[in-house]
Design an enzyme around this catalytic site. Sequence first.
Site, PDB file in Angstrom:
ATOM      1  N   GLU A   1       0.822  -1.216   0.000  1.00 37.46           N
ATOM      2  CA  GLU A   1       0.000   0.000   0.000  1.00 37.46           C
ATOM      3  C   GLU A   1       0.849   1.256   0.000  1.00 37.46           C
ATOM      4  O   GLU A   1       0.472   2.271  -0.600  1.00 37.46           O
ATOM      5  CB  GLU A   1      -0.962  -0.001   1.196  1.00 37.46           C
ATOM      6  CG  GLU A   1      -2.207  -0.868   1.009  1.00 37.46           C
ATOM      7  CD  GLU A   1      -1.956  -2.355   1.206  1.00 37.46           C
ATOM      8  OE1 GLU A   1      -0.835  -2.725   1.609  1.00 37.46           O
ATOM      9  OE2 GLU A   1      -2.874  -3.159   0.958  1.00 37.46           O
TER      10      GLU A   1
ATOM     11  N   HIS B   1     -12.184  -5.231   8.496  1.00 35.03           N
ATOM     12  CA  HIS B   1     -12.776  -5.106   7.165  1.00 35.03           C
ATOM     13  C   HIS B   1     -14.050  -4.275   7.225  1.00 35.03           C
ATOM     14  O   HIS B   1     -14.951  -4.452   6.416  1.00 35.03           O
ATOM     15  CB  HIS B   1     -13.109  -6.493   6.580  1.00 35.03           C
ATOM     16  CG  HIS B   1     -11.918  -7.313   6.200  1.00 35.03           C
ATOM     17  ND1 HIS B   1     -11.155  -7.988   7.115  1.00 35.03           N
ATOM     18  CD2 HIS B   1     -11.345  -7.565   4.997  1.00 35.03           C
ATOM     19  CE1 HIS B   1     -10.182  -8.639   6.490  1.00 35.03           C
ATOM     20  NE2 HIS B   1     -10.270  -8.394   5.207  1.00 35.03           N
TER      21      HIS B   1
END
Lengths: 321, 321, 353, 353
Positions: free
Chosen positions: A58, A125
């Site tokens: 990322e 999540h």
Amino acid sequence: MSITYLEAIREAQARALGENPNVYIYGQDVGDFGGAFKATKGLAAQFPGRVIDAPISEDAIVGSAIGAAIQGMRPIIEMQFADFSTVGLNQIVNQAATYYWRTNVPCPITIRLPCGGTSGSGPFHSQSLEAVYAHFPGLVVLTPATVEDAYSMLLDAVAIDDPVIFCEHKFLYYHLKAEKLPTGALPVGKARIARAGRDLTLVTYSAMLHESLAAAEELATQGYQVEIVDLRSIKPLDTDTVMASVARTGRLLCVGEAWPWGGVTAEVIARVVSEGFDLLDAPPQRLNAKDTPIPFHPRLWAAHRPTAQSITAAARNVLNY
Amino acid sequence: MSITYLEAIREAQARALGENPNVYIYGQDVGDFGGAFKATKGLAAQFPGRVIDAPISEDAIVGSAIGAAIQGMRPIIEMQFADFSTVGLNQIVNQAATYYWRTNVPCPITIRLPCGGTSGSGPFHSQSLEAVYAHFPGLVVLTPATVEDAYSMLLDAVAIDDPVIFCEHKFLYYHLKAEKLPTGALPVGKARIARAGRDLTLVTYSAMLHESLAAAEELATQGYQVEIVDLRSIKPLDTDTVMASVARTGRLLCVGEAWPWGGVTAEVIARVVSEGFDLLDAPPQRLNAKDTPIPFHPRLWAAHRPTAQSITAAARNVLNY
Amino acid sequence: MQRLVEAVPPAAVTGGPNDPVLRPSALDPSQLRLAYRWVLLARLLDDKTAALYRSGLVPGGAFLSKGQEALSVSLAMQLQPGDIYAPLIRDTAGRLAFGETIQDALRSCIGSPLGPMRGRDGNVHRGRPKDGYLPMISHLGAIPSVVNGALIARRLQGKPMGIGATCIGDGGTSTGAFHEAMNQAAVERLPLVMVVADNQYAYSTHRSRQFACDSLLDRAVGYGVDGHAVDGTDLAACMQVMDRAARRAREGCGPQLIVANLLRLCGHGEHDDASYVDPALKESHVGRDCVKAAADWLIAHGMAAPGELSKMQTDVSAELEKAVDEILRDPAPDPNVEKWTALATAALRENAS
Amino acid sequence: MQRLVEAVPPAAVTGGPNDPVLRPSALDPSQLRLAYRWVLLARLLDDKTAALYRSGLVPGGAFLSKGQEALSVSLAMQLQPGDIYAPLIRDTAGRLAFGETIQDALRSCIGSPLGPMRGRDGNVHRGRPKDGYLPMISHLGAIPSVVNGALIARRLQGKPMGIGATCIGDGGTSTGAFHEAMNQAAVERLPLVMVVADNQYAYSTHRSRQFACDSLLDRAVGYGVDGHAVDGTDLAACMQVMDRAARRAREGCGPQLIVANLLRLCGHGEHDDASYVDPALKESHVGRDCVKAAADWLIAHGMAAPGELSKMQTDVSAELEKAVDEILRDPAPDPNVEKWTALATAALRENAS
Ligand SMILES: Cc1ncc(C[n+]2csc(CCOP(=O)(O)OP(=O)(O)O)c2C)c(N)n1
Ligand SMILES: Cc1ncc(C[n+]2csc(CCOP(=O)(O)OP(=O)(O)O)c2C)c(N)n1
Ligand SMILES: [Mg+2]
Ligand SMILES: [Mg+2]
């Protein structure tokens, strides 16, 4: 024909890719696979070489988008989940967000964060991180709550010369549907009166708009007319529209799915009271998720975030003050 | 004898190391060198093997502290600058902060963040990130403003069973002095009335306490009595003490050195108005740094953050409402 | 796929006539004299920066490049218009060779509104992105992936890619960001020239507390990229190794990792007396002064006459003094004309404070 | 310092009698039968989890370990009381071998309040830190440094260090966090046994888009750690290589990096049909089923009789069914008794919501 929130995101990207050769998409599994949520389905085939699979990096994903943006590209970055953007956060808040200010060279990146809770997704999540990004100067933070806004605001995001954090809500992906794609839209940065009412201003955004609308329906059966402001953009934040509504209703409830401390709800209240204190007939209130990680089990999750039911209760408290 | 804020931090660490064999210090250059600011000076020699130089790996630094903490250690992590903690943020907010909630096993880590602006330090060596950490559930965030608090709250931090973000202000390191180390202290989590007054409640913390005290002196010459609340801990936030003060003064100004959006000042105002709306005789106001990165040049920097002068002006506005 | 991993031992890098890698005859004397001019100017500019710092004209800190000049200049001298250059903390020499003016350098140090960072950022955090010259942020490791992205942009735009050149210290290789960027460059097979300046210390921390491989060159094979070792105290060696690395990058051989051994000949910043540096290291080959060594080498190899070099010194000093005089007349930045917005998009600005 | 880097080519790992690394005679048949029992149970437990998922009893997703059982079990079987074990997404077999009960596994999947995560977290995010069994978070790469820290704790406490064992996928090696942790372990010379399960894909992304070296084993020398390659489809080979790696870690040789080749024999999660997997890979050696291969191998080498293995299957199935019956009677978590605090320190809790 009917189109989902997720399809609107796909269509906006297809259009951006089609209209501007400088647009490309970069993220894990976004290529042939079409992304974890299928938001880029078919785009790799339609735009060869411009929808690129990234390694699980990322930091480098965002870093490379910065380099491409200052060279004239308009990268769209897909984080697989908003939660994983914390690993790329440094590049976002310290490099992308400061680029224009430091160098006078714009850094137009759209970072798509699939965010918010869905049943069974658990602590890693489900996060809504809009307040974290909004705290740092130099970012635009958008939180579309409707199919139309998902489409038009994503196109806006790509066109904006600054880094944009595009918070798309996973709960809305499949369930929220519209008849067709919009042809016009409010300017980005402007809030929208999602429902008119004279008794209470309910300020919200993203998936909580729909819980709030349900609460307003319920309250309408009890004779209360709730006005709902859908912020659409939380940075910039359209204080004027909020204030005008509070001027009409005299009461304010802010609802957000994120954690309470320093969230959108705190920011809205701080603005309203410092600029519009005398407009208020009752203490402004806020309703957020509980201040714990987001639980995995659906029964715990349902109690963790605001729902139509808890919003109704909170609104009734403000209305009855 | 006189002791600086920085020396108090060193002394607290020396005492923690001396009293508890499970305490160790880990961070870049903390060993023989004694740290970039000399906060660990001499400790490596005094406690061989327990003050350990780390590679430039903030993620692994925090990650390893988590592993050690759940095995019974009490790590003290020194970030070289608060700004660099963004690189270790994921471990802090997603692993350390959730550990107890997920597993019932406490994760006692103290993360020392040298934070805040000093002249000429620029956008990447001046940040105040307390609001970012406070937004995430599971962290305690402390912001000592005095030599005594730097000492006693650092000892508290090491003793607390949760991960603590210890925001020590670099501007106070050398300049702030006390006669001696404290023997007692307020419980951690409690705010302190730093100056009594009946006209205005000024809520602040960290280095801004001293700018606020100077503003209060100035205002006193004009006949205004400003009560100053030093929050000490911003999470938990001692709403009771703030509210009791507002009940006495009817007016509220919140001052923070961090960026405005979703900062401590927004959180305090949101709490006060939702629970103590009727106590207020004037709209609560806040004063923060400007919403841009922190400038390098001293003249820009002085205009970017609140100062005694701008606080005085803001306070006068609230007082004259 | 075959990879080139050259682990030239430092002993071989000093330029003996039998060393297949480094042959003085392969060097262009005019290029070497030019390189020497830049390292000399860099050294004098550093001394001047330190002097300004001591006299209180430099806010914050002063971060010098002493000992890294030879390595730095030889990378920058490989660059052509259209290439990307993202120098780091100790690249005074490379910056000058890339085309930065002395004025830009000094203005960044004093925070002048006329400098490229306009007083918003300072010292080594400077650049002009429009010229392919990228400014660093402080967070170590955060720059290489940005260079990758600039190269990816050219690939997507169908433009000539050129090469992207950047530098990092031994300490910076421990960052996750550095790893992600190296790996990304390798996967995308980008023409990234990544120079690791192993100057034995990261601030006070010795390399033995930073990594456990014998040389950071051992990382090349793990990324699947070409690797080159070089003696960072040897200007001629640096010039030749960089030439080869840059050529390979341009020819499509993918990322090039160069690892140089040298010693920082100053403190981390001018506030630091570097008393932690092992005296034995200072006495060893790695501790020799690359600027002085370059002068000796040029003379010994008949590539410059002593008089030529002292004239160069006079010229360069005059150039420097002139620039200093100029920038010391700059105004300070004015907070009242400062725009106080971080956004490029005027319509989206709001003034919450 | 001399480093051990064994790049055993997959061909050699299948266990020919002349392979110096792998000799069936060096294996303990009872250990192998035990390992086989665990991989069998793991496979059946995975099938059961998938069935429960399909019938709607598993919130979120179901993430199976198919294809990774042999690798996973052989690591866990090296562990002794006091060791640290931090499994990842595809370690059903290792978890069971380490001592996790079937009940704990299933309870985590259904979010039972009686499971170790009490409905707060689920599926593979489970552990019991008090038993040295660390729960993963989702963020890939975030676990190895935690294992390092647990080992550092023992060193500081003067306790026997034991070893720390953990696993990551090919995709996870691209994270900066993984790099920082490997490097940290090497610098601290910790007894970390780091297993990389290169199962050819990270979700849909082929390894060719994830790294550019030939094998991730090439990273070992760059970290300065021992490296071991193994055929992850071969239980006997895995057992021997893990035995050696764990022994070296215990003997103070520092971190051990094991890289295994295998193929994920299921989707990323049960929502994923994995149609992106290259059919040729499925047909190749790397695609063979490690559980079936282990049964064949045990029989071929006379280490188990066919009847013995089918009896094992019957026993294991019965054990599993019993556990399923038990956990399906569990209550759901009750939000009204849930404490809704993230802090351990009662005095510091506040209820802002
Ligand atoms: C992510 C991050 N952590 C910490 C720092 C603080 N810091 C600045 S320079 C430095 C040492 C750098 O050493 P090295 O990379 O070897 O470069 P050198 O100074 O030796 O040229 C450190 C720790 C930083 N800039 N970034
Ligand atoms: C930091 C981070 N980014 C993205 C993800 C989303 N994600 C979950 S599993 C996965 C693929 C993992 O692949 P690999 O490491 O090879 O393990 P495998 O699934 O093949 O066992 C991804 C991208 C994540 N969990 N963490
Ligand atoms: Mg160094
Ligand atoms: Mg994989």
